[in-house]
Design a protein around this motif. Structure first.
Motif, PDB file in Angstrom:
ATOM      1  N   UNK A   1       0.897  -1.289  -0.151  1.00  0.00           N
ATOM      2  CA  UNK A   1       0.046   0.045   0.060  1.00  0.00           C
ATOM      3  C   UNK A   1       0.712   1.378   0.193  1.00  0.00           C
ATOM      4  N   UNK A   2       0.411   2.190  -0.628  1.00  0.00           N
ATOM      5  CA  UNK A   2       0.942   3.698  -0.647  1.00  0.00           C
ATOM      6  C   UNK A   2      -0.175   4.621  -0.603  1.00  0.00           C
ATOM      7  N   UNK A   3       0.287   5.577   0.392  1.00  0.00           N
ATOM      8  CA  UNK A   3      -0.710   6.496   0.406  1.00  0.00           C
ATOM      9  C   UNK A   3      -0.242   8.153   0.041  1.00  0.00           C
ATOM     10  N   UNK A   4      -0.830   8.701  -0.605  1.00  0.00           N
ATOM     11  CA  UNK A   4      -0.130  10.068  -1.146  1.00  0.00           C
ATOM     12  C   UNK A   4      -1.114  11.077  -0.544  1.00  0.00           C
ATOM     13  N   UNK A   5      -0.625  12.190   0.073  1.00  0.00           N
ATOM     14  CA  UNK A   5      -1.470  13.354   0.235  1.00  0.00           C
ATOM     15  C   UNK A   5      -0.985  14.706  -0.511  1.00  0.00           C
ATOM     16  N   UNK A   6      -1.884  15.589  -0.825  1.00  0.00           N
ATOM     17  CA  UNK A   6      -1.565  16.947  -1.387  1.00  0.00           C
ATOM     18  C   UNK A   6      -2.241  18.038  -0.602  1.00  0.00           C
ATOM     19  N   UNK A   7      -1.244  19.237  -0.363  1.00  0.00           N
ATOM     20  CA  UNK A   7      -1.958  20.296   0.347  1.00  0.00           C
ATOM     21  C   UNK A   7      -1.337  21.676   0.064  1.00  0.00           C
ATOM     22  N   UNK A   8      -2.335  22.439  -0.292  1.00  0.00           N
ATOM     23  CA  UNK A   8      -1.976  23.882  -0.500  1.00  0.00           C
ATOM     24  C   UNK A   8      -1.866  24.491   1.005  1.00  0.00           C
ATOM     25  N   UNK A   9      -0.497  24.675   1.438  1.00  0.00           N
ATOM     26  CA  UNK A   9      -0.120  24.807   3.034  1.00  0.00           C
ATOM     27  C   UNK A   9      -0.338  26.325   3.107  1.00  0.00           C
ATOM     28  N   UNK A  10       0.002  27.149   2.294  1.00  0.00           N
ATOM     29  CA  UNK A  10       0.122  28.702   2.151  1.00  0.00           C
ATOM     30  C   UNK A  10       0.960  29.216   3.459  1.00  0.00           C
ATOM     31  N   UNK A  11       2.160  28.689   3.300  1.00  0.00           N
ATOM     32  CA  UNK A  11       3.294  29.102   4.008  1.00  0.00           C
ATOM     33  C   UNK A  11       3.911  27.727   4.970  1.00  0.00           C
ATOM     34  N   UNK A  12       4.885  27.087   4.446  1.00  0.00           N
ATOM     35  CA  UNK A  12       5.356  25.970   5.326  1.00  0.00           C
ATOM     36  C   UNK A  12       5.819  26.126   6.647  1.00  0.00           C
ATOM     37  N   UNK A  13       6.681  27.556   6.710  1.00  0.00           N
ATOM     38  CA  UNK A  13       7.110  27.876   7.842  1.00  0.00           C
ATOM     39  C   UNK A  13       6.163  28.411   8.904  1.00  0.00           C
ATOM     40  N   UNK A  14       5.144  29.083   8.497  1.00  0.00           N
ATOM     41  CA  UNK A  14       4.115  29.690   9.147  1.00  0.00           C
ATOM     42  C   UNK A  14       3.086  28.185   9.937  1.00  0.00           C
ATOM     43  N   UNK A  15       3.260  27.540   9.040  1.00  0.00           N
ATOM     44  CA  UNK A  15       2.169  26.330   9.383  1.00  0.00           C
ATOM     45  C   UNK A  15       3.055  25.143   9.614  1.00  0.00           C
ATOM     46  N   UNK A  16       4.182  25.057  10.039  1.00  0.00           N
ATOM     47  CA  UNK A  16       4.863  23.734  10.192  1.00  0.00           C
ATOM     48  C   UNK A  16       4.026  22.707  11.099  1.00  0.00           C
ATOM     49  N   UNK A  17       3.591  23.423  12.088  1.00  0.00           N
ATOM     50  CA  UNK A  17       3.024  22.910  13.084  1.00  0.00           C
ATOM     51  C   UNK A  17       1.501  22.160  12.546  1.00  0.00           C
ATOM     52  N   UNK A  18       1.005  22.607  11.515  1.00  0.00           N
ATOM     53  CA  UNK A  18      -0.266  21.965  10.970  1.00  0.00           C
ATOM     54  C   UNK A  18       0.360  20.755  10.117  1.00  0.00           C
ATOM     55  N   UNK A  19       1.659  20.911   9.629  1.00  0.00           N
ATOM     56  CA  UNK A  19       2.119  19.861   8.501  1.00  0.00           C
ATOM     57  C   UNK A  19       2.285  18.796   9.563  1.00  0.00           C
ATOM     58  N   UNK A  20       2.956  19.047  10.673  1.00  0.00           N
ATOM     59  CA  UNK A  20       3.408  17.860  11.731  1.00  0.00           C
ATOM     60  C   UNK A  20       2.255  17.336  12.319  1.00  0.00           C
ATOM     61  N   UNK A  21       0.926  18.012  12.368  1.00  0.00           N
ATOM     62  CA  UNK A  21      -0.232  17.387  12.856  1.00  0.00           C
ATOM     63  C   UNK A  21      -0.738  16.628  11.887  1.00  0.00           C
ATOM     64  N   UNK A  22      -0.695  16.836  10.535  1.00  0.00           N
ATOM     65  CA  UNK A  22      -1.391  16.072   9.469  1.00  0.00           C
ATOM     66  C   UNK A  22      -0.298  14.920   9.246  1.00  0.00           C
ATOM     67  N   UNK A  23       0.921  14.939   9.337  1.00  0.00           N
ATOM     68  CA  UNK A  23       1.699  13.697   9.329  1.00  0.00           C
ATOM     69  C   UNK A  23       1.693  12.764  10.333  1.00  0.00           C
ATOM     70  N   UNK A  24       1.160  13.286  11.396  1.00  0.00           N
ATOM     71  CA  UNK A  24       1.238  12.255  12.861  1.00  0.00           C
ATOM     72  C   UNK A  24      -0.295  11.849  12.794  1.00  0.00           C
ATOM     73  N   UNK A  25      -1.163  12.404  12.402  1.00  0.00           N
ATOM     74  CA  UNK A  25      -2.453  11.802  12.370  1.00  0.00           C
ATOM     75  C   UNK A  25      -2.928  11.155  11.223  1.00  0.00           C
ATOM     76  N   UNK A  26      -2.574  11.554   9.927  1.00  0.00           N
ATOM     77  CA  UNK A  26      -2.815  10.743   8.891  1.00  0.00           C
ATOM     78  C   UNK A  26      -2.166   9.855   8.223  1.00  0.00           C
ATOM     79  N   UNK A  27      -0.781  10.300   8.428  1.00  0.00           N
ATOM     80  CA  UNK A  27       0.361   9.669   8.309  1.00  0.00           C
ATOM     81  C   UNK A  27       0.740   9.267   6.754  1.00  0.00           C
TER      82      UNK A  27
END
Length: 262
Positions: A1-27
């Motif tokens: 299995x392989x899961x792929x996600x896409x997201x317009x994050x609108x600033x990776x530095x400002x929202x790094x915490x949200x990226x981390x949340x996604x990676x932790x919860x949705x993995x």
């Protein structure tokens, strides 16, 4: 299995915490980000690598645009296309090592406010970008997945009001027709609508200008995951993480995730 996600994050530095949340919860195994809004060396690479996403391909730009693909399975950068022909960082392509799959991460220009290239050069640039992307897709001969912010909601059920948005950039007939030519060039399968068939409600973006986004629900489906036919047949699940629009300091876009039996 392989899961792929896409997201317009609108600033990776400002929202790094949200990226981390996604990676932790949705993995997801692989995450494609658009609008990282930073130069490549300022991308929060170490923070994301600490979560296991050690394989990274980043094409950044100071303050604007920019795309990045991060992965916990081995990937290799293979292409960076300048489909706007102006040096903006809007595409990065990677190969998933050990699997016959290319993943193209793209951020299509928004196109300004007036849907007329004669008075709005940005709209013409958007159409030309799609035209160059179509010429590329016509030569593509490998199993591929193209994901990202296409900045076009093609179907009537992809917007909160087809009638009211017909003359609004992102849902105009000329944009829809131009995107359809791109789809036909490679026979791309729209994975979102494969799993959430029209006319079911399906949005991925709600404007910051509308503070009551849930109550009013004036959304549009601007983000997409499209696959070569042989890859689409291996897609087993697809979801929209709509709750991300309510996270603290959210992006105006939400993530999409597709799972594949590859």
């Amino acid at each position: 299995m392989l899961s792929v996600a896409t997201w317009n994050i609108n600033s990776a530095r400002l929202r790094v915490g949200l990226i981390e949340k996604l990676l932790t919860e949705a993995a997801p195994d692989i995450l494609c980000l658009q609008e990282i809004k930073c130069e490549s060396h300022l991308f929060p690479a170490e923070a994301l690598a600490s979560l296991g996403y050690t394989h990274q391909a980043v094409s950044g730009q100071k303050g604007y645009h920019g795309v990045a693909t991060i992965s916990r399975v081995p990937i290799r950068e293979v292409t960076r296309h300048d489909w706007q022909d102006n040096g903006e960082a809007r595409h990065i392509g990677v190969e998933v090592l050990g699997r016959d799959l290319l993943i193209e991460n793209v951020y299509v220009p928004a196109g300004g406010d007036v849907p007329d290239r004669a008075v709005n050069p940005k709209f013409g640039q958007k159409l030309d970008f799609l035209g160059r992307m179509t010429a590329w897709a016509d030569t593509l001969d490998r199993p591929s997945l193209i994901v990202g912010d296409f900045n076009i909601a093609p179907l009537e059920s992809d917007v909160w009001s087809h009638k009211q948005l017909l003359k609004v950039v992102s849902h105009t007939p000329v944009e829809v027709e131009t995107l359809k030519r791109f789809q036909d060039a490679h026979g791309w399968v729209d994975l979102g609508r494969q799993h959430v068939p029209a006319p079911q409600r399906y949005y991925s973006w709600w404007s910051y200008r509308n503070p009551g986004w849930q109550e009013n629900d004036k959304g549009r489906r601007l983000d997409h995951m499209w696959a070569s036919p042989e890859v689409a047949r291996q897609a087993t699940a697809h979801r929209v993480i709509e709750e991300a629009r309510s996270w603290t300091q959210p992006s105006d876009h939400v993530p999409l995730v597709t799972e594949f039996d590859l």
